[in-house]
Design a protein around this motif. Structure first.
Motif, PDB file in Angstrom:
ATOM      1  N   GLY A  51       0.804  -1.218   0.000  1.00  0.00           N
ATOM      2  CA  GLY A  51       0.000   0.000   0.000  1.00  0.00           C
ATOM      3  C   GLY A  51       0.836   1.265   0.000  1.00  0.00           C
ATOM      4  O   GLY A  51       0.337   2.344  -0.348  1.00  0.00           O
ATOM      5  N   LEU A  52       2.104   1.139   0.364  1.00  0.00           N
ATOM      6  CA  LEU A  52       3.036   2.268   0.309  1.00  0.00           C
ATOM      7  C   LEU A  52       3.798   2.287  -1.018  1.00  0.00           C
ATOM      8  O   LEU A  52       4.843   2.923  -1.140  1.00  0.00           O
ATOM      9  N   ALA A  53       3.255   1.572  -1.998  1.00  0.00           N
ATOM     10  CA  ALA A  53       3.802   1.519  -3.360  1.00  0.00           C
ATOM     11  C   ALA A  53       5.156   0.823  -3.411  1.00  0.00           C
ATOM     12  O   ALA A  53       5.982   1.113  -4.280  1.00  0.00           O
ATOM     13  N   LYS A  54       5.376  -0.106  -2.486  1.00  0.00           N
ATOM     14  CA  LYS A  54       6.585  -0.906  -2.498  1.00  0.00           C
ATOM     15  C   LYS A  54       6.280  -2.257  -3.145  1.00  0.00           C
ATOM     16  O   LYS A  54       5.294  -2.907  -2.805  1.00  0.00           O
ATOM     17  N   LYS A  55       7.119  -2.665  -4.088  1.00  0.00           N
ATOM     18  CA  LYS A  55       6.930  -3.958  -4.731  1.00  0.00           C
ATOM     19  C   LYS A  55       7.197  -5.052  -3.700  1.00  0.00           C
ATOM     20  O   LYS A  55       8.327  -5.236  -3.261  1.00  0.00           O
ATOM     21  N   THR A  56       6.137  -5.741  -3.316  1.00  0.00           N
ATOM     22  CA  THR A  56       6.211  -6.663  -2.181  1.00  0.00           C
ATOM     23  C   THR A  56       5.693  -8.044  -2.562  1.00  0.00           C
ATOM     24  O   THR A  56       4.686  -8.176  -3.252  1.00  0.00           O
ATOM     25  N   LEU A  57       6.411  -9.066  -2.094  1.00  0.00           N
ATOM     26  CA  LEU A  57       6.002 -10.457  -2.281  1.00  0.00           C
ATOM     27  C   LEU A  57       5.797 -11.097  -0.916  1.00  0.00           C
ATOM     28  O   LEU A  57       6.650 -10.984  -0.030  1.00  0.00           O
ATOM     29  N   LEU A  58       4.682 -11.770  -0.747  1.00  0.00           N
ATOM     30  CA  LEU A  58       4.370 -12.516   0.467  1.00  0.00           C
ATOM     31  C   LEU A  58       4.476 -14.001   0.164  1.00  0.00           C
ATOM     32  O   LEU A  58       3.827 -14.496  -0.753  1.00  0.00           O
ATOM     33  N   ILE A  59       5.308 -14.712   0.919  1.00  0.00           N
ATOM     34  CA  ILE A  59       5.509 -16.145   0.707  1.00  0.00           C
ATOM     35  C   ILE A  59       5.020 -16.916   1.917  1.00  0.00           C
ATOM     36  O   ILE A  59       5.416 -16.626   3.052  1.00  0.00           O
ATOM     37  N   ALA A 112       5.674 -20.002   3.654  1.00  0.00           N
ATOM     38  CA  ALA A 112       6.645 -21.098   3.722  1.00  0.00           C
ATOM     39  C   ALA A 112       6.312 -22.090   4.828  1.00  0.00           C
ATOM     40  O   ALA A 112       7.154 -22.922   5.195  1.00  0.00           O
ATOM     41  N   ASP A 113       5.111 -22.012   5.359  1.00  0.00           N
ATOM     42  CA  ASP A 113       4.652 -22.997   6.332  1.00  0.00           C
ATOM     43  C   ASP A 113       4.081 -24.165   5.544  1.00  0.00           C
ATOM     44  O   ASP A 113       2.868 -24.293   5.361  1.00  0.00           O
ATOM     45  N   ILE A 114       4.962 -25.026   5.060  1.00  0.00           N
ATOM     46  CA  ILE A 114       4.555 -26.032   4.067  1.00  0.00           C
ATOM     47  C   ILE A 114       3.664 -27.132   4.639  1.00  0.00           C
ATOM     48  O   ILE A 114       3.034 -27.874   3.887  1.00  0.00           O
ATOM     49  N   GLY A 115       3.593 -27.238   5.959  1.00  0.00           N
ATOM     50  CA  GLY A 115       2.742 -28.263   6.557  1.00  0.00           C
ATOM     51  C   GLY A 115       1.399 -27.749   7.017  1.00  0.00           C
ATOM     52  O   GLY A 115       0.405 -28.477   6.991  1.00  0.00           O
ATOM     53  N   MET A 116       1.348 -26.486   7.444  1.00  0.00           N
ATOM     54  CA  MET A 116       0.116 -25.906   7.977  1.00  0.00           C
ATOM     55  C   MET A 116      -0.127 -24.532   7.351  1.00  0.00           C
ATOM     56  O   MET A 116      -0.287 -23.533   8.055  1.00  0.00           O
ATOM     57  N   ALA A 117      -0.149 -24.474   6.048  1.00  0.00           N
ATOM     58  CA  ALA A 117      -0.305 -23.207   5.333  1.00  0.00           C
ATOM     59  C   ALA A 117      -1.691 -22.608   5.553  1.00  0.00           C
ATOM     60  O   ALA A 117      -2.693 -23.315   5.524  1.00  0.00           O
ATOM     61  N   ASN A 118      -1.740 -21.293   5.752  1.00  0.00           N
ATOM     62  CA  ASN A 118      -3.017 -20.611   5.984  1.00  0.00           C
ATOM     63  C   ASN A 118      -3.221 -19.383   5.107  1.00  0.00           C
ATOM     64  O   ASN A 118      -4.347 -18.900   4.960  1.00  0.00           O
ATOM     65  N   ILE A 119      -2.153 -18.852   4.549  1.00  0.00           N
ATOM     66  CA  ILE A 119      -2.255 -17.570   3.847  1.00  0.00           C
ATOM     67  C   ILE A 119      -3.181 -17.665   2.631  1.00  0.00           C
ATOM     68  O   ILE A 119      -3.936 -16.739   2.345  1.00  0.00           O
ATOM     69  N   GLY A 120      -3.135 -18.787   1.916  1.00  0.00           N
ATOM     70  CA  GLY A 120      -4.048 -18.958   0.786  1.00  0.00           C
ATOM     71  C   GLY A 120      -5.491 -18.877   1.220  1.00  0.00           C
ATOM     72  O   GLY A 120      -6.328 -18.237   0.567  1.00  0.00           O
ATOM     73  N   LEU A 121      -5.805 -19.496   2.355  1.00  0.00           N
ATOM     74  CA  LEU A 121      -7.157 -19.449   2.908  1.00  0.00           C
ATOM     75  C   LEU A 121      -7.536 -18.031   3.312  1.00  0.00           C
ATOM     76  O   LEU A 121      -8.676 -17.598   3.137  1.00  0.00           O
ATOM     77  N   MET A 122      -6.586 -17.297   3.854  1.00  0.00           N
ATOM     78  CA  MET A 122      -6.861 -15.948   4.350  1.00  0.00           C
ATOM     79  C   MET A 122      -7.064 -14.943   3.224  1.00  0.00           C
ATOM     80  O   MET A 122      -7.708 -13.914   3.420  1.00  0.00           O
ATOM     81  N   LEU A 123      -6.547 -15.257   2.031  1.00  0.00           N
ATOM     82  CA  LEU A 123      -6.648 -14.311   0.911  1.00  0.00           C
ATOM     83  C   LEU A 123      -7.474 -14.856  -0.251  1.00  0.00           C
ATOM     84  O   LEU A 123      -7.454 -14.302  -1.345  1.00  0.00           O
ATOM     85  N   GLY A 124      -8.204 -15.931  -0.025  1.00  0.00           N
ATOM     86  CA  GLY A 124      -9.070 -16.469  -1.072  1.00  0.00           C
ATOM     87  C   GLY A 124      -8.328 -17.179  -2.188  1.00  0.00           C
ATOM     88  O   GLY A 124      -8.828 -17.295  -3.302  1.00  0.00           O
ATOM     89  N   LEU A 125      -7.131 -17.686  -1.892  1.00  0.00           N
ATOM     90  CA  LEU A 125      -6.316 -18.366  -2.906  1.00  0.00           C
ATOM     91  C   LEU A 125      -6.194 -19.857  -2.637  1.00  0.00           C
ATOM     92  O   LEU A 125      -5.294 -20.526  -3.147  1.00  0.00           O
ATOM     93  N   GLU A 126      -7.118 -20.390  -1.838  1.00  0.00           N
ATOM     94  CA  GLU A 126      -7.007 -21.782  -1.412  1.00  0.00           C
ATOM     95  C   GLU A 126      -7.188 -22.789  -2.545  1.00  0.00           C
ATOM     96  O   GLU A 126      -6.800 -23.952  -2.415  1.00  0.00           O
ATOM     97  N   ASN A 127      -7.762 -22.356  -3.674  1.00  0.00           N
ATOM     98  CA  ASN A 127      -7.976 -23.269  -4.799  1.00  0.00           C
ATOM     99  C   ASN A 127      -6.918 -23.133  -5.887  1.00  0.00           C
ATOM    100  O   ASN A 127      -7.088 -23.667  -6.997  1.00  0.00           O
ATOM    101  N   PRO A 187       1.432 -18.520  -2.473  1.00  0.00           N
ATOM    102  CA  PRO A 187       0.778 -19.327  -1.429  1.00  0.00           C
ATOM    103  C   PRO A 187       1.363 -20.728  -1.392  1.00  0.00           C
ATOM    104  O   PRO A 187       2.061 -21.161  -2.314  1.00  0.00           O
ATOM    105  N   CYS A 188       1.049 -21.445  -0.334  1.00  0.00           N
ATOM    106  CA  CYS A 188       1.460 -22.840  -0.220  1.00  0.00           C
ATOM    107  C   CYS A 188       0.217 -23.710  -0.230  1.00  0.00           C
ATOM    108  O   CYS A 188      -0.844 -23.289   0.241  1.00  0.00           O
ATOM    109  N   GLY A 189       0.335 -24.892  -0.771  1.00  0.00           N
ATOM    110  CA  GLY A 189      -0.796 -25.804  -0.808  1.00  0.00           C
ATOM    111  C   GLY A 189      -1.132 -26.344   0.577  1.00  0.00           C
ATOM    112  O   GLY A 189      -0.352 -26.186   1.523  1.00  0.00           O
ATOM    113  N   ILE A 190      -2.273 -26.981   0.676  1.00  0.00           N
ATOM    114  CA  ILE A 190      -2.716 -27.492   1.988  1.00  0.00           C
ATOM    115  C   ILE A 190      -2.828 -29.017   2.006  1.00  0.00           C
ATOM    116  O   ILE A 190      -3.247 -29.586   3.010  1.00  0.00           O
TER     117      ILE A 190
END
Length: 269
Positions: free
Chosen positions: A30-38, A40-55, A85-88
């Motif tokens: 939001g501050l116009a910085k090119k940002t990547l969110l990874i 890396a919790d490969i066993g209990m990933a949640n970020i995909g679920l939190m951002l609607g990317l679970e599929n 995101p990481c798969g579940i």
């Protein structure tokens, strides 16, 4: 120019680490910085679920298994954020080779200014790998004795891996956790507190809506704190909100949050 890489970790579950990682990344974007969110919790990933990317069909699991290119696993997030995101699935976890994370980071780093890595909790191989590839470690704690004790161990673990913990974020605080309490905590851990984040109903509401709180409730107290921290990491001084106007927006935001209904709440009969 390579990205500045922060690994977000904690000693135990329930600290709000993943939620913090999502919102810090969104605030930086939001501050116009090119940002990547990874994620890396490969066993209990949640970020995909939190951002609607679970599929998402291609995730970090497939990239770590050398079955897909990292470019095909990057998805658009809020504020122009990019998300890996990481798969579940347990099958994806089984075939993922964490030793490839370093090469993946090296490949994408020139394209971003910031990379935020959300890792697993506690002392384990996955956390160690995420810490080894970062520039700085941010520790997320809650004001509970167990979280603080485990956080101290995580700091020692980071040092063993050759990385210093830059500072801590005290999350899910209540009014009782005042300045005196925080001074004692800083003295006990010998770590700077970057930001204090309150227990806030806007968090479960934003998670239910699959949006970061900084975009869903931008004038909430926790969003203001997250944006302040993002600005600090960028070396930007945030302008002080106009007195009166800012307070009115915060008041309206509180009303909006209070009136929001969680998507999984049951209706009363």
């Amino acid at each position: 120019m390579a990205a500045k890489i922060y690994t977000i970790t904690s000693g135990k579950g329930g600290t709000g680490k993943s939620t913090f990682a999502v919102n810090l990344a969104a605030a930086l974007a939001g501050l116009a910085k090119k940002t990547l969110l990874i994620d890396a919790d490969i066993g209990m990933a949640n970020i995909g679920l939190m951002l609607g990317l679970e599929n998402s069909k291609i995730t970090l699991h497939e990239v770590l298994a050398d079955e897909a290119n990292v470019a095909d696993a990057l998805y658009d997030g809020p504020n122009g954020l990019k998300v890996l995101p990481c798969g579940i699935s347990l099958q994806g976890f089984k075939k993922a080779d964490l030793s490839r994370l370093k090469d993946i980071i090296a490949e994408v780093s020139p394209n971003f200014e910031f990379i935020i890595i959300d890792t697993s909790t506690g002392i384990n191989h996955a956390t160690a790998t995420s810490i080894e590839v970062c520039d700085e470690v941010l520790l997320v704690l809650t004001p509970e004795i167990t979280s603080i004790a485990d956080g101290s161990k995580m700091r020692a673990f980071s040092i063993l891996l050759g990385k210093e913990v830059t500072g801590m974020v005290l999350n899910r605080t209540m009014p009782v956790h005042d300045e005196i309490y925080r001074e004692k905590l800083v003295g006990a851990l010998d770590l700077k507190i970057f930001e204090v984040l309150p227990e806030d109903v806007s968090i479960p509401n934003s998670i239910a809506g699959k949006s970061p709180v900084v975009t869903k409730y931008p004038y909430s107290e926790i969003s203001i704190a997250m944006n302040r921290l993002a600005a600090l990491l960028c070396g930007i001084k945030m302008p002080e909100p106009e007195e009166g106007k800012g307070q009115k927006k915060q008041k309206n935001e509180k009303k909006r949050i209070a009136g929001a209904k969680l998507s999984f709440s049951q209706s009363k009969k």
